[in-house]
Write a protein that holds these residues in place. Structure first.
Motif, PDB file in Angstrom:
ATOM      1  N   LEU A  10      10.724  15.268  -6.610  1.00 22.80           N
ATOM      2  CA  LEU A  10       9.646  14.396  -6.155  1.00 22.80           C
ATOM      3  C   LEU A  10       8.302  15.035  -6.480  1.00 22.80           C
ATOM      4  CD1 LEU A  10      11.096  13.490  -2.642  1.00 22.80           C
ATOM      5  CD2 LEU A  10      11.513  12.359  -4.845  1.00 22.80           C
ATOM      6  N   ARG A  11       7.426  14.261  -7.139  1.00 28.17           N
ATOM      7  CA  ARG A  11       6.113  14.780  -7.542  1.00 28.17           C
ATOM      8  C   ARG A  11       5.004  14.027  -6.836  1.00 28.17           C
ATOM      9  NH1 ARG A  11       6.350  14.715 -14.088  1.00 28.17           N
ATOM     10  NH2 ARG A  11       6.345  12.485 -13.656  1.00 28.17           N
ATOM     11  N   GLY A  12       3.956  14.758  -6.477  1.00 30.67           N
ATOM     12  CA  GLY A  12       2.770  14.150  -5.895  1.00 30.67           C
ATOM     13  C   GLY A  12       2.911  13.902  -4.407  1.00 30.67           C
ATOM     14  N   ARG A  38       8.391  10.534   7.166  1.00 28.68           N
ATOM     15  CA  ARG A  38       7.644  11.762   7.408  1.00 28.68           C
ATOM     16  C   ARG A  38       6.668  11.494   8.538  1.00 28.68           C
ATOM     17  NH1 ARG A  38      10.548  15.404   5.389  1.00 28.68           N
ATOM     18  NH2 ARG A  38       8.832  16.848   5.566  1.00 28.68           N
ATOM     19  N   SER A  39       6.898  12.115   9.684  1.00 26.51           N
ATOM     20  CA  SER A  39       6.014  11.942  10.832  1.00 26.51           C
ATOM     21  C   SER A  39       5.964  10.460  11.232  1.00 26.51           C
ATOM     22  CB  SER A  39       4.629  12.509  10.510  1.00 26.51           C
ATOM     23  OG  SER A  39       3.819  12.501  11.641  1.00 26.51           O
ATOM     24  N   ASN A  40       4.788   9.824  11.127  1.00 26.20           N
ATOM     25  CA  ASN A  40       4.637   8.434  11.560  1.00 26.20           C
ATOM     26  C   ASN A  40       4.538   7.456  10.381  1.00 26.20           C
ATOM     27  OD1 ASN A  40       2.137   9.235  10.645  1.00 26.20           O
ATOM     28  ND2 ASN A  40       1.013   8.101  12.198  1.00 26.20           N
ATOM     29  N   ARG A  41       5.030   7.872   9.211  1.00 22.26           N
ATOM     30  CA  ARG A  41       4.915   7.013   8.034  1.00 22.26           C
ATOM     31  C   ARG A  41       6.079   7.251   7.065  1.00 22.26           C
ATOM     32  NH1 ARG A  41       1.617  11.185   7.570  1.00 22.26           N
ATOM     33  NH2 ARG A  41       1.649  12.399   5.669  1.00 22.26           N
ATOM     34  N   TYR A  42       6.165   6.369   6.092  1.00 21.28           N
ATOM     35  CA  TYR A  42       7.123   6.512   5.002  1.00 21.28           C
ATOM     36  C   TYR A  42       6.366   6.914   3.744  1.00 21.28           C
ATOM     37  CZ  TYR A  42      10.534   3.970   7.813  1.00 21.28           C
ATOM     38  OH  TYR A  42      11.396   3.573   8.799  1.00 21.28           O
ATOM     39  N   GLU A  58      18.173  19.865 -15.629  1.00 22.13           N
ATOM     40  CA  GLU A  58      17.242  18.778 -15.894  1.00 22.13           C
ATOM     41  C   GLU A  58      17.280  17.777 -14.744  1.00 22.13           C
ATOM     42  OE1 GLU A  58      15.081  18.256 -18.635  1.00 22.13           O
ATOM     43  OE2 GLU A  58      15.548  20.372 -18.908  1.00 22.13           O
ATOM     44  N   LEU A  59      16.131  17.567 -14.121  1.00 21.44           N
ATOM     45  CA  LEU A  59      16.019  16.641 -12.996  1.00 21.44           C
ATOM     46  C   LEU A  59      15.100  15.489 -13.380  1.00 21.44           C
ATOM     47  CD1 LEU A  59      15.432  19.223 -10.114  1.00 21.44           C
ATOM     48  CD2 LEU A  59      17.601  18.311 -10.953  1.00 21.44           C
ATOM     49  N   LEU A  60      15.449  14.285 -12.950  1.00 22.55           N
ATOM     50  CA  LEU A  60      14.598  13.130 -13.162  1.00 22.55           C
ATOM     51  C   LEU A  60      13.429  13.210 -12.178  1.00 22.55           C
ATOM     52  CD1 LEU A  60      14.124  10.385 -14.532  1.00 22.55           C
ATOM     53  CD2 LEU A  60      15.477   9.362 -12.697  1.00 22.55           C
ATOM     54  N   ALA A  61      12.220  12.992 -12.673  1.00 21.57           N
ATOM     55  CA  ALA A  61      11.034  13.053 -11.814  1.00 21.57           C
ATOM     56  C   ALA A  61      10.770  11.693 -11.176  1.00 21.57           C
ATOM     57  CB  ALA A  61       9.821  13.489 -12.621  1.00 21.57           C
ATOM     58  N   PHE A  62      10.516  11.720  -9.876  1.00 26.45           N
ATOM     59  CA  PHE A  62      10.072  10.546  -9.129  1.00 26.45           C
ATOM     60  C   PHE A  62       8.626  10.816  -8.722  1.00 26.45           C
ATOM     61  CE2 PHE A  62      14.339   9.308  -9.109  1.00 26.45           C
ATOM     62  CZ  PHE A  62      14.538   8.117  -8.444  1.00 26.45           C
ATOM     63  N   ASP A  63       7.736   9.876  -8.985  1.00 24.50           N
ATOM     64  CA  ASP A  63       6.313  10.046  -8.682  1.00 24.50           C
ATOM     65  C   ASP A  63       5.934   9.320  -7.400  1.00 24.50           C
ATOM     66  OD1 ASP A  63       5.734  11.610 -10.948  1.00 24.50           O
ATOM     67  OD2 ASP A  63       5.666   9.806 -12.181  1.00 24.50           O
ATOM     68  N   TRP A  64       5.049   9.955  -6.632  1.00 24.88           N
ATOM     69  CA  TRP A  64       4.588   9.390  -5.373  1.00 24.88           C
ATOM     70  C   TRP A  64       3.862   8.077  -5.655  1.00 24.88           C
ATOM     71  CZ3 TRP A  64      -0.487   9.209  -2.957  1.00 24.88           C
ATOM     72  CH2 TRP A  64      -0.448   8.904  -1.605  1.00 24.88           C
ATOM     73  N   ALA A  65       4.198   7.040  -4.888  1.00 23.86           N
ATOM     74  CA  ALA A  65       3.609   5.722  -5.075  1.00 23.86           C
ATOM     75  C   ALA A  65       2.745   5.293  -3.893  1.00 23.86           C
ATOM     76  CB  ALA A  65       4.719   4.691  -5.297  1.00 23.86           C
ATOM     77  N   GLY A  66       2.769   6.065  -2.798  1.00 22.03           N
ATOM     78  CA  GLY A  66       1.948   5.735  -1.649  1.00 22.03           C
ATOM     79  C   GLY A  66       2.694   5.872  -0.349  1.00 22.03           C
ATOM     80  N   SER A  67       1.989   5.562   0.734  1.00 18.37           N
ATOM     81  CA  SER A  67       2.537   5.668   2.091  1.00 18.37           C
ATOM     82  C   SER A  67       2.431   4.331   2.794  1.00 18.37           C
ATOM     83  CB  SER A  67       1.752   6.685   2.920  1.00 18.37           C
ATOM     84  OG  SER A  67       1.789   7.953   2.335  1.00 18.37           O
ATOM     85  N   THR A  68       3.350   4.094   3.702  1.00 20.04           N
ATOM     86  CA  THR A  68       3.239   2.969   4.627  1.00 20.04           C
ATOM     87  C   THR A  68       3.502   3.516   6.016  1.00 20.04           C
ATOM     88  OG1 THR A  68       5.561   2.374   4.266  1.00 20.04           O
ATOM     89  CG2 THR A  68       3.921   1.172   2.987  1.00 20.04           C
ATOM     90  N   TYR A  69       2.849   2.933   7.002  1.00 20.70           N
ATOM     91  CA  TYR A  69       2.976   3.419   8.372  1.00 20.70           C
ATOM     92  C   TYR A  69       4.013   2.621   9.136  1.00 20.70           C
ATOM     93  CZ  TYR A  69      -0.856   6.514   7.546  1.00 20.70           C
ATOM     94  OH  TYR A  69      -1.621   7.518   7.038  1.00 20.70           O
ATOM     95  N   VAL A  70       4.650   3.293  10.072  1.00 18.08           N
ATOM     96  CA  VAL A  70       5.664   2.683  10.913  1.00 18.08           C
ATOM     97  C   VAL A  70       4.977   1.810  11.948  1.00 18.08           C
ATOM     98  CG1 VAL A  70       7.531   3.153  12.540  1.00 18.08           C
ATOM     99  CG2 VAL A  70       7.190   4.658  10.576  1.00 18.08           C
TER     100      VAL A  70
END
Length: 72
Positions: A10-12, A38-42, A58-70
């Protein structure tokens, strides 16, 4: 988790909430978005076409796309 069992990295995103050792993991379907509580959000990560070498694997990279709150 040992990197030999992992298939993605996981990146970013917020570094303080997701330590480096938790960024290397195994997922069953590498074509869909990953959602981590993570804590109070996804934290959302999307698959990329990039591959990253970690400890000779070799690992496939997943890039951070943002957060949403619970919702309360």
């Amino acid at each position: 988790m040992r990197s030999s069992e992992a298939n993605v990295i996981l990146r970013g995103g917020p570094a303080r909430d997701l330590p480096e050792q938790e960024r290397i993991r195994r997922v069953e379907d590498v074509t869909v978005r990953i959602k981590l509580m993570r804590s109070n959000r996804y934290e959302h990560f999307e698959p990329s076409t990039d591959r990253v070498s970690v400890e000779g694997h070799e690992l496939l990279a997943f890039d951070w796309a943002g957060s949403t709150y619970v919702a309360e």
